[in-house]
Design a protein around this motif. Structure first.
Motif, PDB file in Angstrom:
ATOM      1  N   CYS A   7     -12.984  18.841   0.016  1.00 27.70           N
ATOM      2  CA  CYS A   7     -14.321  18.235  -0.016  1.00 27.70           C
ATOM      3  C   CYS A   7     -14.279  16.876  -0.726  1.00 27.70           C
ATOM      4  CB  CYS A   7     -15.292  19.192  -0.695  1.00 27.70           C
ATOM      5  SG  CYS A   7     -16.987  18.603  -0.734  1.00 27.70           S
ATOM      6  N   HIS A   8     -13.609  16.823  -1.870  1.00 27.04           N
ATOM      7  CA  HIS A   8     -13.513  15.573  -2.627  1.00 27.04           C
ATOM      8  C   HIS A   8     -12.652  14.546  -1.899  1.00 27.04           C
ATOM      9  CE1 HIS A   8     -14.567  18.082  -6.367  1.00 27.04           C
ATOM     10  NE2 HIS A   8     -15.637  17.403  -5.983  1.00 27.04           N
ATOM     11  N   SER A   9     -11.612  14.999  -1.221  1.00 24.97           N
ATOM     12  CA  SER A   9     -10.774  14.084  -0.434  1.00 24.97           C
ATOM     13  C   SER A   9     -11.597  13.444   0.675  1.00 24.97           C
ATOM     14  CB  SER A   9      -9.581  14.829   0.170  1.00 24.97           C
ATOM     15  OG  SER A   9      -8.704  15.276  -0.830  1.00 24.97           O
ATOM     16  N   SER A  10     -12.414  14.241   1.353  1.00 27.03           N
ATOM     17  CA  SER A  10     -13.276  13.717   2.420  1.00 27.03           C
ATOM     18  C   SER A  10     -14.305  12.742   1.871  1.00 27.03           C
ATOM     19  CB  SER A  10     -13.989  14.861   3.141  1.00 27.03           C
ATOM     20  OG  SER A  10     -13.055  15.677   3.810  1.00 27.03           O
ATOM     21  N   ALA A  11     -14.881  13.086   0.716  1.00 27.86           N
ATOM     22  CA  ALA A  11     -15.867  12.195   0.094  1.00 27.86           C
ATOM     23  C   ALA A  11     -15.220  10.863  -0.296  1.00 27.86           C
ATOM     24  CB  ALA A  11     -16.491  12.865  -1.132  1.00 27.86           C
ATOM     25  N   LEU A  12     -14.000  10.918  -0.803  1.00 27.91           N
ATOM     26  CA  LEU A  12     -13.287   9.696  -1.165  1.00 27.91           C
ATOM     27  C   LEU A  12     -13.023   8.841   0.067  1.00 27.91           C
ATOM     28  CD1 LEU A  12     -11.862   7.930  -3.264  1.00 27.91           C
ATOM     29  CD2 LEU A  12      -9.810   9.330  -2.911  1.00 27.91           C
ATOM     30  N   MET A  13     -12.602   9.460   1.158  1.00 30.48           N
ATOM     31  CA  MET A  13     -12.344   8.707   2.382  1.00 30.48           C
ATOM     32  C   MET A  13     -13.623   8.070   2.917  1.00 30.48           C
ATOM     33  SD  MET A  13     -10.412   7.397   4.578  1.00 30.48           S
ATOM     34  CE  MET A  13      -8.807   8.106   4.757  1.00 30.48           C
ATOM     35  N   GLU A  14     -14.713   8.809   2.917  1.00 25.00           N
ATOM     36  CA  GLU A  14     -15.992   8.259   3.379  1.00 25.00           C
ATOM     37  C   GLU A  14     -16.418   7.079   2.513  1.00 25.00           C
ATOM     38  OE1 GLU A  14     -18.936  11.353   3.724  1.00 25.00           O
ATOM     39  OE2 GLU A  14     -17.580  12.592   4.921  1.00 25.00           O
ATOM     40  N   ALA A  15     -16.232   7.196   1.208  1.00 17.66           N
ATOM     41  CA  ALA A  15     -16.592   6.114   0.300  1.00 17.66           C
ATOM     42  C   ALA A  15     -15.691   4.892   0.516  1.00 17.66           C
ATOM     43  CB  ALA A  15     -16.498   6.594  -1.143  1.00 17.66           C
ATOM     44  N   ALA A  16     -14.431   5.126   0.818  1.00 18.21           N
ATOM     45  CA  ALA A  16     -13.500   4.021   1.079  1.00 18.21           C
ATOM     46  C   ALA A  16     -13.865   3.306   2.374  1.00 18.21           C
ATOM     47  CB  ALA A  16     -12.072   4.551   1.137  1.00 18.21           C
ATOM     48  N   ILE A  17     -14.254   4.050   3.374  1.00 21.10           N
ATOM     49  CA  ILE A  17     -14.680   3.451   4.645  1.00 21.10           C
ATOM     50  C   ILE A  17     -15.908   2.571   4.442  1.00 21.10           C
ATOM     51  CG2 ILE A  17     -15.692   4.012   6.911  1.00 21.10           C
ATOM     52  CD1 ILE A  17     -13.788   6.486   6.928  1.00 21.10           C
ATOM     53  N   ALA A  18     -16.804   3.003   3.562  1.00 16.82           N
ATOM     54  CA  ALA A  18     -18.046   2.268   3.300  1.00 16.82           C
ATOM     55  C   ALA A  18     -17.847   1.072   2.367  1.00 16.82           C
ATOM     56  CB  ALA A  18     -19.082   3.218   2.708  1.00 16.82           C
ATOM     57  N   ASP A  19     -16.677   0.915   1.779  1.00 15.88           N
ATOM     58  CA  ASP A  19     -16.444  -0.149   0.807  1.00 15.88           C
ATOM     59  C   ASP A  19     -16.347  -1.519   1.485  1.00 15.88           C
ATOM     60  OD1 ASP A  19     -15.746  -0.435  -2.216  1.00 15.88           O
ATOM     61  OD2 ASP A  19     -14.329  -1.763  -1.177  1.00 15.88           O
ATOM     62  N   ALA A  20     -16.601  -2.562   0.695  1.00 21.77           N
ATOM     63  CA  ALA A  20     -16.521  -3.941   1.191  1.00 21.77           C
ATOM     64  C   ALA A  20     -15.088  -4.362   1.488  1.00 21.77           C
ATOM     65  CB  ALA A  20     -17.137  -4.889   0.158  1.00 21.77           C
ATOM     66  N   PRO A  22     -11.947  -4.283   3.413  1.00 19.71           N
ATOM     67  CA  PRO A  22     -11.687  -3.756   4.754  1.00 19.71           C
ATOM     68  C   PRO A  22     -10.418  -2.910   4.893  1.00 19.71           C
ATOM     69  CG  PRO A  22     -11.162  -6.088   4.655  1.00 19.71           C
ATOM     70  CD  PRO A  22     -11.795  -5.730   3.338  1.00 19.71           C
ATOM     71  N   ARG A  23      -9.548  -2.924   3.901  1.00 19.31           N
ATOM     72  CA  ARG A  23      -8.319  -2.129   4.000  1.00 19.31           C
ATOM     73  C   ARG A  23      -8.302  -0.931   3.057  1.00 19.31           C
ATOM     74  NH1 ARG A  23      -3.992  -5.096   7.210  1.00 19.31           N
ATOM     75  NH2 ARG A  23      -5.357  -6.654   8.093  1.00 19.31           N
ATOM     76  N   LEU A  24      -9.358  -0.741   2.281  1.00 15.89           N
ATOM     77  CA  LEU A  24      -9.364   0.369   1.326  1.00 15.89           C
ATOM     78  C   LEU A  24      -9.244   1.714   2.034  1.00 15.89           C
ATOM     79  CD1 LEU A  24      -9.488   1.322  -1.584  1.00 15.89           C
ATOM     80  CD2 LEU A  24     -11.979   1.338  -1.390  1.00 15.89           C
ATOM     81  N   TRP A  25      -9.929   1.887   3.145  1.00 20.58           N
ATOM     82  CA  TRP A  25      -9.852   3.159   3.878  1.00 20.58           C
ATOM     83  C   TRP A  25      -8.418   3.456   4.296  1.00 20.58           C
ATOM     84  CZ3 TRP A  25      -7.985   3.899   8.740  1.00 20.58           C
ATOM     85  CH2 TRP A  25      -7.767   2.740   9.506  1.00 20.58           C
TER      86      TRP A  25
END
Length: 194
Positions: A7-20, A22-25
């Motif tokens: 659950c936390h891994s998925s939340a981290l990935m979603e937050a990385a995708i939403a970040d400014a 562009p390569r964080l995800w």
């Protein structure tokens, strides 16, 4: 050792995708899908990736050069990013700005921290290295043998991998269940009493 659950891994990935950034995800996808170190991820060049065999050649790993296996999903992400970068791109995580000292990014700690906060995780506990701990722990819990985990994680010695073989966990219970013969009813106290 701090480890993220699914659950936390998925939340981290979603937050990385939403970040400014562009390569964080892609950085998070690397961390959760390879068990690579922060600096190893940032030094990857497209020329080091064998997309067909899903391997990355890492010439300067902490324990010496190695071939890093990658998941099919990560290989597809990298291929898509390669196509988006075009032939002029050499680094998967190229430096930003003209004043950069290195041709590649040297840290993603600041945007990673933003994603951790956005995912409602604890920034003092969830660092980029936690993704490595998480990936290795997932391998151990899945029952992958320790020499294979060592090959994937790039640890120099097997004793370093043993830190991840936690004494608690379902994988330990599953392993001990293999030894359970189920013959407790065959023992009678009367026959075995002194």
């Amino acid at each position: 050792i701090a480890v993220l659950d699914d659950c936390h891994s998925s939340a981290l990935m979603e937050a990385a995708i939403a970040d400014a950034d562009p390569r964080l995800w892609l950085f998070v996808a690397f961390g959760l899908n390879t068990a690579m170190r922060h600096s190893e991820i940032l030094r990857v060049r497209y020329s080091q990736i064998d997309f067909h065999n899903r391997r990355i050649f890492i010439p300067d790993a902490k324990a010496g050069e190695r071939e890093q296996p990658i998941t099919p999903t990560l290989a597809n992400h990298l291929l898509d990013q390669r196509m988006a970068d075009g032939d002029s791109g050499d680094w998967v995580f190229p430096a930003i700005g003209k004043t950069a000292r290195q041709p590649h990014r040297t840290s993603l700690a600041v945007p990673f921290r933003r994603a951790v906060i956005r995912a409602d995780l604890l920034p003092d506990k969830v660092t980029p290295h936690v993704m490595r701990h998480t990936a290795i722990t997932r391998l151990i819990k899945a029952g992958v043998d320790l020499p294979t985990v060592q090959k994937i994680s790039g640890h120099k010695t097997l004793s370093m991998v043993l830190r991840y073989a936690h004494i608690h966990g379902r994988h330990i219970d599953d392993a001990i269940a293999v030894l359970d013969r189920g013959d407790a009813g065959a023992v009678t106290r009367k026959l075995h009493a002194p």
